[in-house]
Structure formats: C-alpha cells, structure tokens
Design an enzyme around this catalytic site. Structure first.
Site, PDB file in Angstrom:
ATOM      1  N   CYS A  11      -5.894  -3.594  -7.564  1.00  0.00           N
ATOM      2  CA  CYS A  11      -5.248  -4.645  -8.699  1.00  0.00           C
ATOM      3  C   CYS A  11      -5.301  -6.056  -7.399  1.00  0.00           C
ATOM      4  O   CYS A  11      -5.361  -6.764  -8.208  1.00  0.00           O
ATOM      5  CB  CYS A  11      -3.397  -4.153  -7.932  1.00  0.00           C
ATOM      6  SG  CYS A  11      -3.443  -1.568  -9.058  1.00  0.00           S
ATOM      7  N   PHE A  70       5.639  -9.641   1.325  1.00  0.00           N
ATOM      8  CA  PHE A  70       4.170 -10.006   1.554  1.00  0.00           C
ATOM      9  C   PHE A  70       4.270 -11.364   1.854  1.00  0.00           C
ATOM     10  O   PHE A  70       3.201 -11.764   2.105  1.00  0.00           O
ATOM     11  CB  PHE A  70       3.596 -10.288  -0.375  1.00  0.00           C
ATOM     12  CG  PHE A  70       3.514  -9.229  -0.914  1.00  0.00           C
ATOM     13  CD1 PHE A  70       3.759  -8.304  -1.074  1.00  0.00           C
ATOM     14  CD2 PHE A  70       2.289  -9.350  -1.444  1.00  0.00           C
ATOM     15  CE1 PHE A  70       4.217  -7.364  -1.841  1.00  0.00           C
ATOM     16  CE2 PHE A  70       1.954  -7.868  -1.730  1.00  0.00           C
ATOM     17  CZ  PHE A  70       2.251  -6.308  -2.405  1.00  0.00           C
ATOM     18  N   LYS A  90      -3.880   1.051   1.743  1.00  0.00           N
ATOM     19  CA  LYS A  90      -2.266   0.473   2.397  1.00  0.00           C
ATOM     20  C   LYS A  90      -1.927   2.025   2.612  1.00  0.00           C
ATOM     21  O   LYS A  90      -2.773   3.149   1.733  1.00  0.00           O
ATOM     22  CB  LYS A  90      -1.128  -0.362   1.455  1.00  0.00           C
ATOM     23  CG  LYS A  90      -0.651   0.801   0.173  1.00  0.00           C
ATOM     24  CD  LYS A  90      -0.138  -0.543  -0.598  1.00  0.00           C
ATOM     25  CE  LYS A  90       0.164   0.723  -1.622  1.00  0.00           C
ATOM     26  NZ  LYS A  90       1.305   0.396  -2.196  1.00  0.00           N
ATOM     27  N   LYS A 106      -8.536  -7.821  -7.920  1.00  0.00           N
ATOM     28  CA  LYS A 106      -9.367  -8.165  -8.750  1.00  0.00           C
ATOM     29  C   LYS A 106      -8.892  -9.105 -10.591  1.00  0.00           C
ATOM     30  O   LYS A 106      -9.156  -9.693 -10.594  1.00  0.00           O
ATOM     31  CB  LYS A 106      -9.547  -6.147  -9.309  1.00  0.00           C
ATOM     32  CG  LYS A 106      -8.603  -5.866 -10.487  1.00  0.00           C
ATOM     33  CD  LYS A 106      -9.127  -4.127 -11.640  1.00  0.00           C
ATOM     34  CE  LYS A 106      -8.343  -3.616 -12.266  1.00  0.00           C
ATOM     35  NZ  LYS A 106      -6.984  -4.306 -12.923  1.00  0.00           N
ATOM     36  N   ASP A 160      -7.684  11.751 -21.439  1.00  0.00           N
ATOM     37  CA  ASP A 160      -8.250  10.789 -20.487  1.00  0.00           C
ATOM     38  C   ASP A 160     -10.103  11.217 -21.092  1.00  0.00           C
ATOM     39  O   ASP A 160     -10.314  12.418 -21.888  1.00  0.00           O
ATOM     40  CB  ASP A 160      -8.567  11.219 -19.298  1.00  0.00           C
ATOM     41  CG  ASP A 160      -8.755   9.945 -18.302  1.00  0.00           C
ATOM     42  OD1 ASP A 160      -8.148   9.909 -17.557  1.00  0.00           O
ATOM     43  OD2 ASP A 160     -10.092   9.468 -18.270  1.00  0.00           O
ATOM     44  N   LEU A 166       4.369  -1.539 -10.989  1.00  0.00           N
ATOM     45  CA  LEU A 166       3.900  -0.436  -9.635  1.00  0.00           C
ATOM     46  C   LEU A 166       3.360  -0.411  -8.972  1.00  0.00           C
ATOM     47  O   LEU A 166       2.289  -1.040  -8.952  1.00  0.00           O
ATOM     48  CB  LEU A 166       4.098   1.521 -10.655  1.00  0.00           C
ATOM     49  CG  LEU A 166       4.431   1.304 -12.263  1.00  0.00           C
ATOM     50  CD1 LEU A 166       3.624   2.901 -12.871  1.00  0.00           C
ATOM     51  CD2 LEU A 166       5.961   1.974 -11.704  1.00  0.00           C
ATOM     52  N   ARG A 167       3.668   0.191  -7.545  1.00  0.00           N
ATOM     53  CA  ARG A 167       2.842  -0.491  -5.819  1.00  0.00           C
ATOM     54  C   ARG A 167       2.915   1.075  -5.763  1.00  0.00           C
ATOM     55  O   ARG A 167       3.882   2.225  -6.659  1.00  0.00           O
ATOM     56  CB  ARG A 167       3.606  -0.658  -5.297  1.00  0.00           C
ATOM     57  CG  ARG A 167       4.297  -1.881  -5.436  1.00  0.00           C
ATOM     58  CD  ARG A 167       5.934  -2.297  -4.644  1.00  0.00           C
ATOM     59  NE  ARG A 167       6.924  -1.547  -5.090  1.00  0.00           N
ATOM     60  CZ  ARG A 167       8.086  -1.347  -4.112  1.00  0.00           C
ATOM     61  NH1 ARG A 167       7.978  -2.367  -3.343  1.00  0.00           N
ATOM     62  NH2 ARG A 167       9.142  -0.676  -5.080  1.00  0.00           N
ATOM     63  N   GLU A 168       0.944   1.610  -5.702  1.00  0.00           N
ATOM     64  CA  GLU A 168       0.594   2.744  -4.848  1.00  0.00           C
ATOM     65  C   GLU A 168       2.020   3.258  -3.875  1.00  0.00           C
ATOM     66  O   GLU A 168       2.750   2.182  -3.176  1.00  0.00           O
ATOM     67  CB  GLU A 168      -0.802   2.470  -4.914  1.00  0.00           C
ATOM     68  CG  GLU A 168      -1.627   2.240  -6.510  1.00  0.00           C
ATOM     69  CD  GLU A 168      -2.928   2.218  -5.835  1.00  0.00           C
ATOM     70  OE1 GLU A 168      -3.604   3.712  -5.385  1.00  0.00           O
ATOM     71  OE2 GLU A 168      -3.639   2.064  -6.571  1.00  0.00           O
ATOM     72  N   GLY A 181      -6.093  -5.415  -0.797  1.00  0.00           N
ATOM     73  CA  GLY A 181      -6.720  -4.507  -1.018  1.00  0.00           C
ATOM     74  C   GLY A 181      -6.739  -4.079  -1.926  1.00  0.00           C
ATOM     75  O   GLY A 181      -5.238  -4.362  -2.333  1.00  0.00           O
TER      76      GLY A 181
END
Ligand code: UGA
Length: 458
Positions: free
Chosen positions: A279, A268, A339, A282, A30, A154-156, A276
């Site tokens: 992802c 969903f 979330k 935006k 990074d 991938l879901r946080e 929010g």
C-alpha cells in the site's frame, strides 16, 4: 442487504467477511478460480489474525458465499464492492485495468439497480471514469447504476478489528440514495450493534466511529493523502534518526517526546528499514504521478520515497562496518514479512535486504513466524530455518528485519550461545542497546548508540 464483493485480496476478503459478520448476505468472487476453490474448501489464502474464524462462522450461518464467476456475482448484490487490485505500472501510475474490467462486467450483467462502490485504492477522479464506463457499456439504459467511493483504512495484521472498530467511515457519494444505502450497510458498525469476534463482547470503550460524507473526488483524495502522509512521517523519523546517530542522541527518546504532542501523535515515528507492503510505496508513487498530471509540484513526496529507498544502503553501511567482509559469512535473518502479524512479503524491506546480503555473498538463513512460504516462492535460494534459534545457529551476525513481538521475547542467552559471533544488527530498533550490552552482544540499530566489542589485541 445483499452485497457482492469483487476481488478476494486481503481488502476484499476482510470486507466480505466483516460485512457478513455484521449481518449482510455476502457473495465474494474473484477471477482467480484457484483462490475461490481454496476458499470454498474452507482455506484462507492469507494470514490475517481472526479472519479465518470470521469466515468460518459466516459460512456456517450461510451469510457468506464464494463464487468463481464474477459475472454471476453481479446480479446477486444490490451493492457491489469493487476490491480488485490496482498494482503499480512501471511509471508509478496505478494500473486501473481491473477496475475497467469490473465496470464493463457490472454494466453488462446488471438487471436491477446497483450501488457500485469503489473500495480499491484509486487516484482521484477514478469514480468519474467509472461512472462513464458504466454508462458506456450498460445494456439496459433503464437500470440505475450509482457510483460511490468508500476508501478503506485497514491495516494488515489488524484488519478485522479496523473494519469493525474504525475511527471514521468515509463515503464519497453524489446523491442521498447512495448515502442512505451505505449508511444502512455500515449501521451495525456505526451503532456498534454486532457481536464482536475480536473482543468477545468486551470491546474497549472509545468514541463512536465518525460518519463522513464527501464528494467522490474528496473520498478518493482522502485515501491517497492519508497513506502518503503516513509514508512522509516514517521518512521524516528516519532522517531524524540519521541525525540522532551523528549527534550522539537517541531516536527513541526524541520520537517519544515528539509523539506526546497531540499535534504530532506517536504513531509512524518508528525509525528503521523504512516502509514497505503493497500500500504505502505504491500509493505514494501513484500520488506523485497524480500530482504531476495535475501540474502540482509535490516534490516532498518524492523526497520521502528517495529516503525510503536509501534505508537498505544505510543499513548496509552498518553491516559492513560490523562484519568488514560479508562474503561467505553465515548471517541469520529474523523477519521476512513487510511488518509483523502478516505473511505478506510484497515490497517487504526484509526481502530487499536479503537480496542485498545474497549479492554481497552472505550465506543467509532466515526465519519468520508466518511468511516463510510466501518468501520461499520469491527467494528460493535462501535457507529457511524452522525457528529463530536455528536461524542463529553458527551465525556471524543476526539481522532483525521485521519487528515481530515474539523476537523480543526470545531467550537471548540461548541465542548468543548458538552464534559464532554475538553480533545483532537490529534494523527495526526492536531491542534495547543497554539490555543487549548486558547480555554480552555487540549491537547496532538505527539512531541509537552502538554497542561495539572492545578490541582484545593492542
Ligand atoms: C497501510 C495504512 O496504514 C492503512 O491505513 C491502509 O488502509 C493500508 O495501508 C491500505 O492502503 O490498504 P499497511 O500497508 O497494512 O496499512 O501497513 P502499515 O501499518 O501502514 O505499515 C506500512 C509500512 O510502514 C510497514 O513496512 C511498516 O513496517 C512501516 N512503518 C510503519 C515504519 O517503518 N515505521 C512506522 O513507524 C510505522
């Protein structure tokens, strides 16, 4: 395989750690040197369940390394995953400057053939631009640089599990060599040949992941189309919820029955404050911009975005109706993250909600199981409580802004005893109106009957 991962945001870290977990030799890098120092010292800069254990194990077994200079990481991998951020520009477009920087760096540092894989979420046709940039900046025209797209789903909060047990792996490629290389990378996941750190050897039975080979343009489109569809679904549920409220129906009953239709599905459809995170909002904006540029009128996406932005206003109607005057009233807020099961507060509806409460003059005291440190950095004027019970102390109203399961399990009698007025405004429909009535609360949520106090004075 030797793999380099450029970018250590949540996608890069989860990707790097999980690729190491399934047996590859991974170098993560990074341009943010402080982040790399934290990782090298054994810290993990984000809260993501299970990720710290996966990183620690892979490092101990020498399969995961961190390096502060992205240019040094390029020669280390035969495959290079680009996981840099693509944040929104003021006009809604995705900012692709980090991708462009990586392309230049890979082109100038590569001394052997590389498979360059787009993992970052990007608008369709970015792969073509990436290919062009790689060929323009290459210093060694004889070195083959292939490009592929491998969108992540991938879901946080469940990202490690999602990586290791995906329902599909999508690869956008232009030749068989790239496809074969990607198949080799994902083979342990596709054949379930790894020691699962999430389920400790007892993974739930289920269909094997689908391996989907597409063009690069299609793979890029799949990602934006998927996230935008999820956003549409949430906004749809929120509109049905507003309607249910006016008609005296119950949104929970409605969406439960809708979701039983396999053509619709149950996910969903939870009404509330809206979507929010870094992802969905935006990606929806970027998809709208992409459609505009292509001359396609995708106004239903704009409507979904507008509906989502209005959720805070809708909630504020409820706040005013319940509290009448907001100024100088102590309000407890449960939940800051966008979330549950994450400490991510980027584009979190809870943060917008608190900003609005502050503007209206409320005295806010907030609690979140994981996100307080990150929230404090952007909202220093808020008081942060050490527990949900402390957030409730002396409050005239308690707002549930994120549906952490542990809020459901609170001792609500104890909560009521601490509050100045037993009023709960549940912006995530986490609790049940009937139960809250029985516990002696006034209770308001989205799309369900309110529990209001009976007037004591005639
Ligand atoms: C989303 C997608 O779900 C992932 O598949 C994708 O890989 C990821 O974006 C990404 O592009 O990296 P994530 O941002 O972690 O994942 O969050 P979601 O689980 O999609 O939730 C997004 C927002 O929608 C949250 O604020 C959540 O509270 C809200 N939501 C979700 C609702 O308001 N109602 C629902 O029924 C579901």
């Amino acid at each position: 395989m030797k793999i380099s991962v450029i970018g250590t945001g949540y996608v890069g870290l989860v990707t790097g750690a999980c690729l190491a977990e399934i047996g590859h030799e991974v170098m993560c890098t990074d341009s943010d040197a402080a982040k790399i120092r934290t990782l090298e010292a054994g810290g993990v800069p984000i809260y993501e369940p299970g990720l710290d254990q996966v990183i620690a194990k892979a490092r101990k077994e020498n399969r995961l390394r961190f390096c502060a200079n992205p240019a040094d990481a390029v020669p280390a991998g035969d495959a290079i995953f680009i996981c840099v951020g693509t944040p929104p520009l003021p006009n809604g477009d995705a900012d692709l400057s980090a991708i462009d920087n990586v392309a230049r760096m890979v082109a100038s540092e590569a001394t052997s053939p590389k498979l360059v894989i787009e993992k970052s979420t990007v608008p369709a046709r970015t792969g073509q631009e990436l290919k062009r940039a790689l060929s323009v900046y290459t210093r060694r025209p004889g070195v083959t640089l292939r490009v592929a797209s491998n969108p992540e789903f991938l879901r946080e909060g469940t990202a490690v599990e999602d990586f290791l047990h995906p329902d599909r792996v999508v690869v956008g490629v232009e030749d068989e060599t790239a496809e074969r290389q990607l198949h080799d990378i994902y083979r342990p996941v596709l054949e379930r040949q790894f020691n699962c750190p999430v389920h400790a050897g007892a993974c739930p039975e289920g269909p094997a992941p689908q391996w989907l080979v597409t063009t690069i343009n299609s793979a890029e489109l799949i990602k934006h189309a998927s996230n935008s569809f999820l956003a549409l679904k949430v906004s749809y549920a929120n509109m049905v919820s507003d309607l249910a409220e006016r008609l005296g129906a119950d949104i929970g009953e409605v969406t439960r029955a809708m979701g039983m239709d396999p053509r619709i599905g149950p996910s969903f459809l939870n009404a509330g404050l809206g979507f929010g995170g870094f992802c969905l909002p935006k990606d929806l904006q970027a998809f709208v911009r992409l459609a505009e540029r292509c001359g396609v009128d995708f106004s239903m996406l704009k409507a979904a975005e507008k509906i989502n932005k209005q959720r805070i206003d809708r909630f504020f109607d409820k706040v005013r109706e319940a509290l009448w005057v907001v100024r100088d009233k102590p309000v407890g807020v449960l939940g800051l993250a966008f979330k549950p099961n994450t400490d991510d507060v980027r584009f979190a509806p809870a943060i917008d909600l608190i900003r609005r409460l502050l503007e209206e003059g409320a005295d806010v005291r907030a609690y979140d199981p994981q996100a307080m440190e990150k929230a404090r950095a952007i909202l220093p004027e808020v008081a942060y409580a050490p527990s949900a019970y402390d957030a409730a102390q002396g409050a005239e109203a308690l707002v549930i802004a994120t549906e952490w399961p542990e809020f459901r399990a609170l001792d609500w009698e104890k909560m009521r005893a601490r509050m100045r007025r037993p009023l709960v405004l549940d912006a995530r429909n986490l609790l049940l109106p009937g139960e809250m009535r029985a516990r002696g609360f006034e209770y308001r949520s989205f799309g369900r009957p309110d529990v209001v106090a009976e007037p004591q004075i005639a």
